[in-house]
Each structure stands twice: as structure tokens, then as C-alpha cells.
Motif scaffolding. Structure first.
Motif, mmCIF file in Angstrom:
data_model
loop_
_atom_site.group_PDB
_atom_site.id
_atom_site.type_symbol
_atom_site.label_atom_id
_atom_site.label_comp_id
_atom_site.label_asym_id
_atom_site.label_seq_id
_atom_site.Cartn_x
_atom_site.Cartn_y
_atom_site.Cartn_z
ATOM 1 N N LYS A 48 -10.870 4.558 3.407
ATOM 2 C CA LYS A 48 -11.288 3.453 2.229
ATOM 3 C C LYS A 48 -12.379 4.344 1.572
ATOM 4 O O LYS A 48 -12.876 5.336 2.237
ATOM 5 C CB LYS A 48 -12.016 2.390 2.953
ATOM 6 N N ASN B 167 -18.544 1.661 8.051
ATOM 7 C CA ASN B 167 -18.191 2.873 7.191
ATOM 8 C C ASN B 167 -18.845 4.123 7.317
ATOM 9 O O ASN B 167 -20.010 4.262 6.863
ATOM 10 C CB ASN B 167 -18.321 2.214 5.597
ATOM 11 N N SER C 152 0.884 -1.081 0.086
ATOM 12 C CA SER C 152 0.126 0.005 -0.074
ATOM 13 C C SER C 152 0.823 1.392 0.089
ATOM 14 O O SER C 152 0.286 2.271 -0.584
ATOM 15 C CB SER C 152 -1.101 -0.090 1.351
ATOM 16 N N SER D 246 -12.313 -4.015 -2.062
ATOM 17 C CA SER D 246 -12.147 -2.584 -2.184
ATOM 18 C C SER D 246 -13.399 -1.658 -1.606
ATOM 19 O O SER D 246 -13.166 -0.668 -1.253
ATOM 20 C CB SER D 246 -12.120 -1.944 -3.567
ATOM 21 N N GLY E 110 -14.879 -2.989 1.340
ATOM 22 C CA GLY E 110 -15.374 -3.259 2.798
ATOM 23 C C GLY E 110 -15.956 -4.432 3.018
ATOM 24 O O GLY E 110 -16.415 -4.742 3.994
ATOM 25 N N THR F 9 -6.376 -3.149 7.515
ATOM 26 C CA THR F 9 -7.470 -3.291 8.610
ATOM 27 C C THR F 9 -6.835 -4.101 9.518
ATOM 28 O O THR F 9 -7.240 -3.962 10.798
ATOM 29 C CB THR F 9 -8.864 -3.959 7.876
ATOM 30 N N ARG G 47 -8.425 -0.685 -5.506
ATOM 31 C CA ARG G 47 -7.111 -1.266 -5.149
ATOM 32 C C ARG G 47 -6.737 -2.064 -6.084
ATOM 33 O O ARG G 47 -7.666 -2.670 -6.557
ATOM 34 C CB ARG G 47 -7.707 -1.865 -3.723
ATOM 35 N N GLN H 119 -6.500 -3.937 1.208
ATOM 36 C CA GLN H 119 -7.042 -3.133 2.213
ATOM 37 C C GLN H 119 -7.326 -3.878 3.395
ATOM 38 O O GLN H 119 -7.258 -3.258 4.649
ATOM 39 C CB GLN H 119 -8.349 -2.769 1.322
ATOM 40 N N GLY I 197 -5.366 6.791 1.230
ATOM 41 C CA GLY I 197 -5.672 6.629 2.663
ATOM 42 C C GLY I 197 -5.290 7.861 3.465
ATOM 43 O O GLY I 197 -6.316 8.270 4.289
#
Length: 769
Positions: free
Chosen positions: A217, A623, A198, A544, A546, A427, A417, A423, A206
Motif C-alpha cells: 500500500k 503502516n 486489483s 487509498s 489506509g 485487506t 487506487r 484496497q 502491490g
């Protein structure tokens, strides 16, 4: 390009480059050619039964996650026949191949001999079949047992004068369970040196999103594409890099959305798409996707966005409340007045010129945004790998905030992504600058205090190895050398370490540029059946958008010596930390469920993890921006004010961006063709505007050397063939990793420290043998 069909390089070019063939670039992506290409790759690497078993399980709710990109799977119905794209099939062909490298292979081939191969040739050798060890001073890798490998690594780690002399790198292919254990091991060992891929791609996203909307995200779901009125795609080539995105764009188009594409090159997938899963697509009937194509100059995106905003502001001031969502701005945002003052400092004509876009197209584009509010903005590395990347992405957010286009159906941010779980790894705590709340949770759950100072990111880790400050480098997946900038400098850095360790599926160049000692530890891939204590295990990945879902391999591994990544990490941690560890690593070696139980305790959003992970299709993580909630310092979405960068070049200088070919995923080279751009049998090419070719005294097909002089240091990439292409003047494009050697290690994005691979200043000279 019409006059370039079947053109060969001129007679001065060496024999090795005479195989280049050029055709007209394609105007439609996917279709039957993609189906045929998929079959060729898959069944060229394995028999029919194994190939069909892999393809039918790929991206299914009870199957395994694609080891390629992180584009999400549909929440509802999925095709039982082909829930994948051409590049997904190629990724499966690479990973599920039955070609394997036994100790005899390494006995027959020295490191030096293998290093003379190109990346494509190295990758095609096959899967690594058992742990291999390169002793200091040796010329060949030799087999080593797992226990001996862990013991040797532990000895190296435990004799370091400081834990910060070790670097723990992670690739985006690593699943959640292994990523969580990996960061846990590194932090209990005593370091936050957790660089990951990343750092080289979406770190800028980010940083920008965290500062502006409170979450690093994207905020949209896949279903939002079908509801969108406008979709703007910046610095992204979905036809090659995220082909399944084309289906979502096609549905959006059919529902009336206007699609705006912003890119220096006209990419095939954004022009036309033949969906092979529909009758029309199978018949070769294309769906046109892009309504407005803005062929922006390299790093002209900020100027473009400000020009659009300025035109919209003029309309808003003529008729207040008719263009901007003033209620949203008042209730949910901060910094609007300062933003307006900042934007008024610019002249729209000057901004348009800096972007390389005509005023007619600017006005046409602003008119589209004027009356619409359901807007999705998508972007990839074309935005993130510039000096001003963070500010440019914040400018994307500014545009969405003006229209109230975050926190409602059919609208929001969508950084796309480029790797399956990059991603999810973040996390799970793969972060050299982990939030304090995360570190506190680790201390609460495990009873040890993680290091509180920041660790090294990728660029900092390379500098540390080069300066002798980091002496052990461990990589959980990936091809570090080929992925990173300034290849010669990075290779020198790796060679100065005492030990390099790579947890890998296949041979790659990073195994051949090593520290004094080196190891290759072969792991299970996404496709492999991972058995532990007589029970098949599964991992989870986050896409991508979530969604966390199960990934369960089903193919028989090519070797009995392969271990799952979580087991490798647990065994290495136990060997290194021994009795001083407060973590029950033995428990994690019994079943991956025990790992998920502790993830649930340490990371918010993973309540009932084991239960929810078994729900076919997975579950969404919380989110805030998706719900119109912004976890920023002031609880608001924040407008920002940034300056436009006006790049100044000498008459003999050009701007270069690196990009992928269609036969490529990240550093994995599937073949030597770039079908959509019409380039076959060769990768050492440079795409140039015809006017620049003539102005600089070159001709199509000339063989040239590429030079960069950033920081007063000469960097050179030899033997590239000039190809005329539709690209703005003073802009060029080349494939990576071949030109990563030109990307300066000390040219990085502000705040994110991401290498500026999309803005390299070049000078060209004719190649002389």
C-alpha cells in the motif's frame, strides 16, 4: 487540434458516426462546467429531494462513501455542501437512479436484444429490481425468489468435482464486511479462487511495494501533500479519474511544491484547475498545477526514471552527501551498491531518447530533485499495466530511497487506487495468494483449515473457464466481461461455464454473455438504506491511504427485493455449506456488528473495530513504511536493479494504450462526451500524432479498423475515427472497454500477471463496408 474545431468525419464514414464533434481540448479542469455537469446527471436520474439528500450525504463523516474512486476524505474539516467531485456526482446519479428494471422489462426484452445495445445504453436502463434467472436454453430472464436462487446456486456448487471448479470474483465496490464473508465462504467451501479487480489495475503496485518496502500500500497521508516539496505524478489522469486529488495538488502548489507530471497525453486536470468551492474557481480563475510536463513515450517511464537517477548520481559523486540521503541509505536500505553499478551501465542521452524527453527537460527535472527530500510519487495504471510494470514501480521506489523520501512527513509512495474499496477488499482477504499468516488466522478463529494452494487470478480464471476447468462463476459486483482483456476470448470462456451469477445494482454487459444458466442478484448500493431486523446497517471501506471509515446509506431503496451484500453472502454460504459449516452464518444475518467482531479477531489492525468504526472520520490502519519500518525479508527497504525495455516497432506498427473518457468511471459509461479532450457524441475514436497519420497514409477523420497480432492471433476492433492529438510519435490512445478486444489475454506484467492494457501493438487499415 486548432484546425480540428467542429470537424466531422469524412463522407466515407457511416451515418452512425457522423455525430462526432471535436473542439479544442480544455486547459482547465472542474470549475462551473463541472458543477453544471454534476447537476445535469444527478437530477436527470431522480427528483430534487432525493438528489439533494444523496449529494449532501456523499463523503460526509456520517454519510456514505463514494462508490467511485478511493481518493481519501480530509481527516479534519469537510465541506457540508460538496465534499465530492463531478465524477462522484455522476456515480451517485447512476446508483441512486429511480429507474428500475422489473420482471416485465426482462419479459419484453430478450438477452439477444439487450446485447445489441452499447455499454452506455445498457447502463442507462436502470437498477435491477429483483432476482432474475436465465434457465438453460432460454431467451429471456425470468423472476426467481431469493430462496430458490440460493438453492440453485448451492446445487451447482455442491455437484462440482472439486471446489476449484468455482470462481469467486470481487469488484472494488464491495465493502469490508461483504468482502470478509465472501472470502470466508470461498475458503470454507474449499478454494482460493478469489480473483478481483486489483488483478487488472494495481496488482503491480502491490507486488512491487511488498518486495521493496514490505507493504503493498502507499505510505502517505492526505496531509502530506500540503507538506511536500516535490510531487511527481506518473501515468495518471486525476482530472478525470480522481478529481478531488486536484484540491490537494492545489494546496501543495500554494505551499510551494513543484509538481512534475509524466504522461503521454497532456491531461487537462494536470494543467489547470478551477476549484468551484473557492471564489476564484467560481469566477473561472484557474490555478496552474504542473510546473514540468514530461510527455513520455508509452512505457518510457523506466528510462525516464533511470535518466533522472543517473544525473543525480553524477551530482552526488561530484559532492558526496549533498544530493543523496546517505545516512538513510546506510541505516534503512539494502542493495545501494548494486543499484549504483546497475545505473552506471546506461548512457543518459540514450535513456532520454528512449523516454522521448529532451536532455534540457531531463536536466531541469533532475535539478528539482537535487536539493529536495520531501518527495511524493503518485502513479496509476499508466505504470501498472505494462510488461515491466513491477520493475518500473520499484524504480519509483529507488528514486525515493535515494532521497530518503519514505517514512517522513511530506514524502512517500502514493499508488492512487481507482475503485472505492479495492484496497479494503485485499485487506479483508480477497486474494488468490493470501499470506500464510492470514490463512492461519482464519483457521485459528473458525476451526477449519483453508486451502493452502494458490487460487486463480483474473487471467488464470479466464483461461480455466475457457478450458473447462472452472464451471461456476460468481461475481460480487463489477462488469467482468467489459473490464477484462481479450473480449472475444473472455466471452467464450464465460459461455463455457454451467452457471454465471452476478451480484449487481444495475444491468451491464456481463449479464448478457452468460453460462448455460445465469442469475442477477440485486443488492443495495452505497446510497441505499440497508435495513436488517428493523435496524439500519452500515458498512466500512478503506481508502487509498489506509483509512477505514463508516459508510451508511440513507436513500429509500427502489425495490423491496434488494438485499445488502453481506446478507447475500451469508445466505448463499448457509445454503451451500449447510451443517458442514463451522461458521455461524445465522449470527451474521442478525447485525453487521457481528461480522466486524470476527474481522477484529482475524485481521491485525482492527482492534475495537465496532467502536472505532463509529468514530466519525474513521481510523488509520498500521503502516510500517509510513513510520520508516520495512517488513521485508531483511528488515530494510530494498534498492533493485532492472533493465530498461526498448520497444522495437515495424514501420507500420503503433503502440496503443487504453484510457477512460471524462464521461466514464471504469466500465460505467455516464455519457458519450470527453469534455476535457474535446470529443463529443462518440467513443470509437483513436488519438494519433499528426506525423503518424500522414506517414501511414491516413487523414484526420478517416475510419479505420485496428488490428493486433500478438501470439500469431488476429484481434480486430472495427470502425474507429482518427483524431489528431498531442501524443508522442508511434503512440496512440483509445477508450476502453471498446478496445479491450485488442488486449491479448497472454500479454501480462511479470510477477503481477496484470494485462498489459497500456501497451498493445497495432496495425491500422482503412475500414471498408
Amino acid at each position: 487540434m486548432d484546425n480540428q474545431q467542429d470537424k466531422k468525419p469524412n463522407a466515407e464514414n457511416p451515418e452512425s458516426l457522423l455525430n462526432l464533434k471535436l473542439t479544442k481540448p480544455k486547459i482547465v479542469a472542474a470549475g462551473i462546467p463541472a458543477v453544471l455537469s454534476s447537476a445535469k446527471h444527478v437530477f436527470g436520474e431522480m427528483d430534487l429531494a432525493r438528489g439533494m439528500k444523496a449529494l449532501l450525504a456523499l463523503n460526509q463523516k456520517d454519510g456514505f462513501d463514494c462508490p467511485g474512486c478511493a481518493w481519501p476524505d480530509p481527516d479534519g474539516h469537510r465541506s457540508k455542501i460538496a465534499e465530492y467531485c463531478e465524477n462522484g456526482a455522476k456515480a451517485i446519479a447512476e446508483e441512486a437512479t429511480t429507474k428500475k428494471l422489473t420482471p416485465q422489462f426482462f419479459k419484453d426484452n430478450s438477452v439477444y436484444e439487450l446485447a445489441r445495445l452499447n455499454d452506455y445504453e445498457i447502463g442507462k436502463k436502470g437498477r435491477v429490481a429483483q432476482p432474475m434467472y436465465l434457465p438453460e436454453g432460454a431467451t429471456h430472464y425470468q423472476p426467481i425468489s431469493w430462496d430458490d436462487a440460493f438453492t440453485r446456486i448451492a446445487v451447482h456448487l455442491n455437484k462440482l468435482s472439486s471446489p476449484d471448479e468455482a470462481v469467486f470474483y470481487t469488484s472494488g465496490r464491495t465493502g469490508n464486511e461483504a468482502a470478509f464473508l465472501y472470502q470466508l465462504f470461498a475458503r470454507e467451501y474449499g478454494t482460493n479462487n478469489l480473483p478481483d479487480c486489483s488483478n487488472m489495475c494495481h496488482e503491480s503496485s502491490g507486488v512491487a511495494l511488498n518486495e521493496s518496502v514490505g507493504l503493498g500500500k502507499g505510505s502517505v497521508k492526505l496531509e502530506d501533500f500540503a507538506k511536500a516539496e516535490v510531487i511527481i505524478i506518473l501515468g495518471q489522469n486525476p482530472g478525470t479519474n480522481h478529481p478531488r486529488m486536484l484540491s490537494a495538488l492545489q494546496e501543495a502548489k500554494e505551499n510551494g511544491a513543484t509538481i512534475i507530471s509524466v504522461n503521454p497525453l497532456p491531461e487537462t486536470g494536470l494543467i489547470g484547475f478551477s476549484n468551484p468551492q473557492t471564489v476564484k474557481g467560481a469566477l473561472g480563475i484557474k490555478a496552474r498545477l504542473t510546473d514540468i510536463f514530461l510527455q513520455v513515450k508509452l512505457n518510457g517511464d523506466m528510462a525516464l526514471l533511470k535518466a533522472i537517477e543517473l544525473l543525480l548520481l553524477e551530482e552526488e559523486e561530484r559532492a558526496p552527501g549533498t544530493v543523496f540521503d546517505q545516512e538513510f541509505i546506510k541505516e534503512r536500505t539494502a542493495g545501494y551498491e548494486e543499484f549504483v553499478k546497475g545505473i552506471k551501465r546506461y548512457n543518459v542521452e540514450e535513456l532520454a531518447a528512449a523516454a522521448g524527453i529532451s536532455m534540457d527537460q531531463m536536466r531541469q527535472t533532475a535539478e528539482v530533485f537535487k536539493k529536495k527530500s520531501k518527495i511524493i510519487a503518485c502513479w496509476a495504471m499508466g505504470l501498472t499495466q505494462h510488461k515491466n510494470a513491477v520493475d518500473t514501480i520499484k524504480e519509483v521506489v529507488n528514486l525515493l530511497l535515494l532521497k530518503g523520501s519514505i517514512g517522513k512527513p511530506g514524502a512517500g509512495t502514493c499508488p492512487v487506487r481507482g475503485h472505492s474499496n479495492v484496497q479494503g477488499d485485499r485487506t479483508m482477504g480477497i486474494n488468490e495468494k493470501a499470506p500464510q499468516k492470514f490463512l492461519d488466522n482464519i483457521e485459528r478463529v473458525y476451526g477449519f483449515r483453508p486451502p493452502q494452494h494458490h487460487g486463480y487470478d483474473v487471467v488464470e480464471a479466464i483461461h480455466a473457464m475457457h478450458e473447462g476447468k472452472a464451471k461456476v462463476f460468481i461475481a460480487m459486483g463489477g462488469n467482468f466481461l467489459s473490464a477484462t482483456p481479450d473480449t472475444v476470448y473472455t466471452a467464450e470462456a464465460l459461455r463455457r461455464t454451467d452457471l454465471t451469477v452476478h451480484v449487481s445494482t444495475k444491468l451491464n454487459r456481463s449479464h448478457l454473455v452468460t453460462g448455460k444458466e445465469a442469475m442477477i442478484l440485486p443488492c443495495c448500493g452505497h446510497t441505499d438504506l440497508d435495513m436488517m431486523n428493523g435496524e439500519a446497517q452500515f458498512i466500512t471501506c478503506e481508502n487509498s491511504m489506509g483509512v477505514v471509515q463508516m459508510s451508511k446509506g440513507s436513500l429509500k431503496p427502489i425495490s423491496e427485493y434488494l438485499l445488502g451484500e453481506p446478507l447475500i453472502v451469508a445466505k448463499l454460504a448457509k445454503a451451500t455449506l449447510g451443517d458442514r459449516s463451522k461458521v455461524n452464518w445465522d449470527l451474521y444475518m442478525q447485525h453487521y456488528d457481528y461480522i466486524r467482531n470476527d474481522i477484529e479477531l482475524a485481521i491485525p489492525g482492527f482492534e475495537d473495530y465496532n467502536k472505532r468504526a463509529r468514530i466519525l472520520g474513521g481510523f488509520y490502519l498500521p503502516n510500517g513504511p509510513r513510520e520508516g519500518k520495512f517488513n521485508t525479508f531483511n528488515g530494510k527497504a530494498n534498492f533493485t536493479t532492472s533493465d530498461v525495455t526498448f520497444t522495437k516497432l515495424a514501420p507500420d506498427e503503433l503502440m496503443m494504450q487504453t484510457l477512460r473518457s471524462h464521461d466514464q468511471f471504469n466500465t460505467t459509461i455516464y455519457g458519450l462526451n470527453d469534455r476535457y479532450r474535446g470529443v463529443f457524441n462518440e467513443r470509437r475514436v483513436i488519438f494519433m500524432n499528426e506525423k503518424d497519420i500522414t506517414r501511414l497514409g491516413f487523414a484526420a477523420g478517416d475510419l479505420v479498423d485496428l488490428y493486433n497480432y500478438h501470439g500469431g492471433k488476429e484481434r480486430v476492433a472495427h470502425k474507429f475515427i482518427i483524431i489528431p492529438f498531442s501524443i508522442p510519435e508511434q503512440c496512440t490512445a483509445t477508450y476502453f472497454p471498446e478496445t479491450n478486444v485488442l488486449v491479448p489475454i497472454d500479454s501480462t506484467a511479470d510477477k503481477s500477471n496484470t494485462p498489459t492494457s497500456k501497451m498493445v501493438i497495432l496495425k491500422l487499415r482503412k475500414h471498408v463496408e
